[in-house]
Write a protein that holds these residues in place. Structure first.
Motif, PDB file in Angstrom:
ATOM      1  N   ARG A 100       0.810  -1.221   0.000  1.00 38.29           N
ATOM      2  CA  ARG A 100       0.000   0.000   0.000  1.00 38.29           C
ATOM      3  C   ARG A 100       0.845   1.274   0.000  1.00 38.29           C
ATOM      4  NH1 ARG A 100      -5.026   1.851   3.972  1.00 38.29           N
ATOM      5  NH2 ARG A 100      -5.569   3.678   2.733  1.00 38.29           N
ATOM      6  N   PHE A 101       1.987   1.234   0.680  1.00 39.39           N
ATOM      7  CA  PHE A 101       2.781   2.448   0.822  1.00 39.39           C
ATOM      8  C   PHE A 101       4.102   2.382   0.063  1.00 39.39           C
ATOM      9  CE2 PHE A 101       0.062   2.018   4.548  1.00 39.39           C
ATOM     10  CZ  PHE A 101      -0.558   3.256   4.584  1.00 39.39           C
ATOM     11  N   GLU A 102       4.350   1.253  -0.600  1.00 37.25           N
ATOM     12  CA  GLU A 102       5.548   1.066  -1.418  1.00 37.25           C
ATOM     13  C   GLU A 102       6.824   1.285  -0.609  1.00 37.25           C
ATOM     14  OE1 GLU A 102       5.123   3.522  -4.882  1.00 37.25           O
ATOM     15  OE2 GLU A 102       3.555   2.246  -5.743  1.00 37.25           O
ATOM     16  N   ILE A 103       6.832   0.713   0.588  1.00 35.62           N
ATOM     17  CA  ILE A 103       8.006   0.758   1.461  1.00 35.62           C
ATOM     18  C   ILE A 103       8.457  -0.672   1.699  1.00 35.62           C
ATOM     19  CG2 ILE A 103       8.891   1.450   3.719  1.00 35.62           C
ATOM     20  CD1 ILE A 103       6.676   3.557   3.834  1.00 35.62           C
ATOM     21  N   ALA A 104       9.639  -1.018   1.260  1.00 37.91           N
ATOM     22  CA  ALA A 104      10.131  -2.386   1.389  1.00 37.91           C
ATOM     23  C   ALA A 104      10.277  -2.775   2.859  1.00 37.91           C
ATOM     24  CB  ALA A 104      11.473  -2.526   0.677  1.00 37.91           C
ATOM     25  N   MET A 105       9.915  -4.019   3.167  1.00 41.63           N
ATOM     26  CA  MET A 105       9.942  -4.463   4.556  1.00 41.63           C
ATOM     27  C   MET A 105      11.335  -4.388   5.154  1.00 41.63           C
ATOM     28  SD  MET A 105       8.453  -8.000   6.189  1.00 41.63           S
ATOM     29  CE  MET A 105       8.735  -8.422   7.916  1.00 41.63           C
ATOM     30  N   ASP A 106      12.377  -4.588   4.355  1.00 47.64           N
ATOM     31  CA  ASP A 106      13.724  -4.554   4.918  1.00 47.64           C
ATOM     32  C   ASP A 106      14.207  -3.138   5.210  1.00 47.64           C
ATOM     33  OD1 ASP A 106      14.182  -3.651   2.353  1.00 47.64           O
ATOM     34  OD2 ASP A 106      15.563  -5.244   1.794  1.00 47.64           O
ATOM     35  N   THR A 107      13.366  -2.130   4.943  1.00 43.96           N
ATOM     36  CA  THR A 107      13.694  -0.755   5.324  1.00 43.96           C
ATOM     37  C   THR A 107      12.798  -0.271   6.468  1.00 43.96           C
ATOM     38  OG1 THR A 107      12.161   0.305   3.743  1.00 43.96           O
ATOM     39  CG2 THR A 107      14.365  -0.264   2.935  1.00 43.96           C
ATOM     40  N   VAL A 108      12.131  -1.216   7.128  1.00 42.34           N
ATOM     41  CA  VAL A 108      11.220  -0.882   8.227  1.00 42.34           C
ATOM     42  C   VAL A 108      11.747  -1.490   9.527  1.00 42.34           C
ATOM     43  CG1 VAL A 108       8.859  -1.026   9.093  1.00 42.34           C
ATOM     44  CG2 VAL A 108       9.270  -0.889   6.627  1.00 42.34           C
ATOM     45  N   TRP A 109      11.859  -0.661  10.543  1.00 41.74           N
ATOM     46  CA  TRP A 109      12.224  -1.136  11.880  1.00 41.74           C
ATOM     47  C   TRP A 109      11.068  -0.905  12.837  1.00 41.74           C
ATOM     48  CZ3 TRP A 109      17.939  -0.546  13.843  1.00 41.74           C
ATOM     49  CH2 TRP A 109      18.767  -1.312  13.024  1.00 41.74           C
ATOM     50  N   ARG A 138      20.083   9.198  11.322  1.00 41.87           N
ATOM     51  CA  ARG A 138      21.492   9.531  11.133  1.00 41.87           C
ATOM     52  C   ARG A 138      22.339   8.286  10.883  1.00 41.87           C
ATOM     53  NH1 ARG A 138      25.568   8.864  14.269  1.00 41.87           N
ATOM     54  NH2 ARG A 138      24.223   8.344  16.050  1.00 41.87           N
ATOM     55  N   ARG A 139      22.114   7.247  11.682  1.00 40.41           N
ATOM     56  CA  ARG A 139      22.988   6.074  11.609  1.00 40.41           C
ATOM     57  C   ARG A 139      22.573   5.086  10.520  1.00 40.41           C
ATOM     58  NH1 ARG A 139      23.101   2.314  16.759  1.00 40.41           N
ATOM     59  NH2 ARG A 139      23.075   4.250  17.959  1.00 40.41           N
ATOM     60  N   ARG A 140      21.302   5.114  10.119  1.00 45.90           N
ATOM     61  CA  ARG A 140      20.815   4.177   9.107  1.00 45.90           C
ATOM     62  C   ARG A 140      20.002   4.929   8.043  1.00 45.90           C
ATOM     63  NH1 ARG A 140      20.618  -1.320   9.878  1.00 45.90           N
ATOM     64  NH2 ARG A 140      19.949  -1.179   7.701  1.00 45.90           N
ATOM     65  N   PRO A 141      20.700   5.653   7.156  1.00 44.70           N
ATOM     66  CA  PRO A 141      19.979   6.428   6.128  1.00 44.70           C
ATOM     67  C   PRO A 141      19.209   5.565   5.137  1.00 44.70           C
ATOM     68  CG  PRO A 141      22.349   6.449   5.724  1.00 44.70           C
ATOM     69  CD  PRO A 141      22.152   5.855   7.074  1.00 44.70           C
ATOM     70  N   ASP A 142      19.465   4.252   5.127  1.00 43.50           N
ATOM     71  CA  ASP A 142      18.749   3.363   4.215  1.00 43.50           C
ATOM     72  C   ASP A 142      17.352   3.023   4.711  1.00 43.50           C
ATOM     73  OD1 ASP A 142      20.312   2.034   6.295  1.00 43.50           O
ATOM     74  OD2 ASP A 142      19.518   0.159   5.479  1.00 43.50           O
ATOM     75  N   LEU A 143      17.066   3.233   5.986  1.00 41.35           N
ATOM     76  CA  LEU A 143      15.758   2.894   6.537  1.00 41.35           C
ATOM     77  C   LEU A 143      14.742   3.989   6.216  1.00 41.35           C
ATOM     78  CD1 LEU A 143      16.745   1.452  10.028  1.00 41.35           C
ATOM     79  CD2 LEU A 143      16.399   0.240   7.874  1.00 41.35           C
ATOM     80  N   GLN A 144      13.469   3.578   6.094  1.00 41.23           N
ATOM     81  CA  GLN A 144      12.426   4.517   5.714  1.00 41.23           C
ATOM     82  C   GLN A 144      11.332   4.708   6.751  1.00 41.23           C
ATOM     83  OE1 GLN A 144      10.925   4.454   1.629  1.00 41.23           O
ATOM     84  NE2 GLN A 144      12.308   2.753   1.170  1.00 41.23           N
ATOM     85  N   LEU A 145      11.109   3.694   7.594  1.00 40.77           N
ATOM     86  CA  LEU A 145       9.915   3.750   8.431  1.00 40.77           C
ATOM     87  C   LEU A 145      10.145   3.076   9.772  1.00 40.77           C
ATOM     88  CD1 LEU A 145       6.810   4.600   7.997  1.00 40.77           C
ATOM     89  CD2 LEU A 145       6.413   2.144   7.726  1.00 40.77           C
ATOM     90  N   LEU A 146       9.493   3.616  10.807  1.00 40.26           N
ATOM     91  CA  LEU A 146       9.399   2.965  12.106  1.00 40.26           C
ATOM     92  C   LEU A 146       7.947   2.573  12.340  1.00 40.26           C
ATOM     93  CD1 LEU A 146      11.573   5.318  14.360  1.00 40.26           C
ATOM     94  CD2 LEU A 146      12.221   3.075  13.455  1.00 40.26           C
ATOM     95  N   THR A 147       7.741   1.426  12.975  1.00 36.84           N
ATOM     96  CA  THR A 147       6.388   0.974  13.313  1.00 36.84           C
ATOM     97  C   THR A 147       6.341   0.573  14.777  1.00 36.84           C
ATOM     98  OG1 THR A 147       6.794  -1.368  12.816  1.00 36.84           O
ATOM     99  CG2 THR A 147       6.099   0.030  10.982  1.00 36.84           C
ATOM    100  N   THR A 148       5.138   0.431  15.283  1.00 39.57           N
ATOM    101  CA  THR A 148       4.949  -0.160  16.597  1.00 39.57           C
ATOM    102  C   THR A 148       3.515  -0.641  16.715  1.00 39.57           C
ATOM    103  OG1 THR A 148       5.483   0.088  18.950  1.00 39.57           O
ATOM    104  CG2 THR A 148       4.152   1.821  17.953  1.00 39.57           C
TER     105      THR A 148
END
Length: 244
Positions: A100-109, A138-148
Motif C-alpha cells: 500500500r505504501f511502497e516501502i520495502a519491509m527490509d527498510t522498516v524497523w 542519522r545512523r541508518r539512512p537506508d531505513l524509511q519507516l518505524l512501526t509499533t
C-alpha cells in the motif's frame, strides 16, 4: 476456581511483582527530574535493558538483538524511560506496508519494547521517540519507516506516538491472550520454549497449565513514523484491518 483460589493467585502475582522489582532495584531511578534534565543515551546497556524488559515489561521478555535507547537521570545514569528498536518481523504488517505504501519491509524497523518508570516526567516517551527517530535517521539512512503495535486492551492509547508525530495506519484483528500457569505469555515465548502456539497441542503434551482469554478484545493499532519527511495521516475509514 473458588474465591480462596482467586485470592491465592492474586497474592502469588503480587509477590512475583515484588520479587521482579527487587531483581532490578539497582536500576530503578530515585526521585523525580524535569524532562530537560534527563540525558538521552543511544545504545543503552543491553544487559540492563534486558533485565528491565524481562522483569517489568508486560511481555516479560526483551527482543533479542535490539538496539536500546534510554532517557537516564543526571545523577546516577539510571533509566527513566527506555525503548528497544529492531527490524520489523511481523510479515503481515510488512507486506501491507510494502503493497500500500511502497516501502520495502527490509527498510522498516519496529519499536518492539517501551517502558517508563513511575517517576518519568510528562512527555518522556514522546520526547524519547523523537530522539530515537533522529538517531536512527542519522545512523541508518537506508531505513524509511518505524512501526509499533499498541494494544488498547491493556489501556494503551498511542497518545505518546501521536505526540511524537506518528500516525495510525492500520489495525490488527485481536486473538485471545495466551496464559501459562496463570501468567500471560506471548506467541514468541511459546514458540521458543515449546515450539508451538497451539493450545490444544500444548495441553495434550503438558497438561492443563495453558489457557486462553475469553473476553472480547479490541483490535491492536499499528502506528507508523516515516524517518524522512512527514508521516501522512490515513483516515480511519481507509485504514485496513488485517488478520493475524
Amino acid at each position: 476456581m473458588t474465591w480462596a483460589q482467586v485470592r491465592a493467585e492474586i497474592a502469588t502475582q503480587l509477590q512475583e511483582l515484588v520479587d521482579d522489582q527487587a531483581k532490578v532495584e539497582r536500576l530503578m531511578p530515585e526521585g523525580r527530574f524535569e524532562l530537560q534534565d534527563l540525558r538521552f543515551v543511544a545504545d543503552y546497556n543491553r544487559d540492563n535493558a534486558e533485565e528491565i524488559f524481562t522483569h517489568l515489561h508486560y511481555l516479560r521478555s526483551a527482543r533479542p538483538g535490539a538496539i536500546n535507547y534510554a532517557l537516564v537521570d543526571p545523577l546516577y545514569g539510571r533509566p527513566v524511560s527506555l525503548c528497544s528498536v529492531s527490524p520489523l518481523e511481523w510479515r503481515r504488517v510488512g507486506r501491507h506496508i510494502a503493497s500500500r505504501f511502497e516501502i520495502a519491509m527490509d527498510t522498516v524497523w519496529d519499536i518492539s519494547r517501551v517502558y517508563s518508570f513511575d517517576v518519568a516526567p510528562a512527555n518522556a516517551i514522546s520526547y524519547l521517540l523523537a530522539r530515537v527517530r533522529s538517531d536512527i535517521r542519522r545512523r541508518r539512512p537506508d531505513l524509511q519507516l518505524l512501526t509499533t503495535a499498541v494494544d488498547p486492551n491493556l489501556g494503551f492509547t498511542g497518545a505518546s506516538y501521536l505526540a511524537a508525530n506518528w500516525n495510525r495506519w492500520m489495525t490488527i484483528r485481536p486473538r485471545p491472550y495466551l496464559y501459562y500457569r496463570g501468567r500471560y505469555v506471548s506467541p514468541r515465548q511459546l514458540r521458543t520454549e515449546f515450539a508451538t502456539t497451539n493450545v490444544a497441542e500444548l495441553r495434550s503434551m503438558h497438561g492443563g497449565d495453558f489457557g486462553l482469554s475469553r473476553t472480547q478484545l479490541l483490535d491492536s493499532m499499528i502506528f507508523c513514523c516515516r524517518l524522512k519527511g512527514e508521516t501522512e495521516v490515513v483516515p480511519a475509514g481507509l485504514q485496513h484491518r488485517l488478520h493475524r
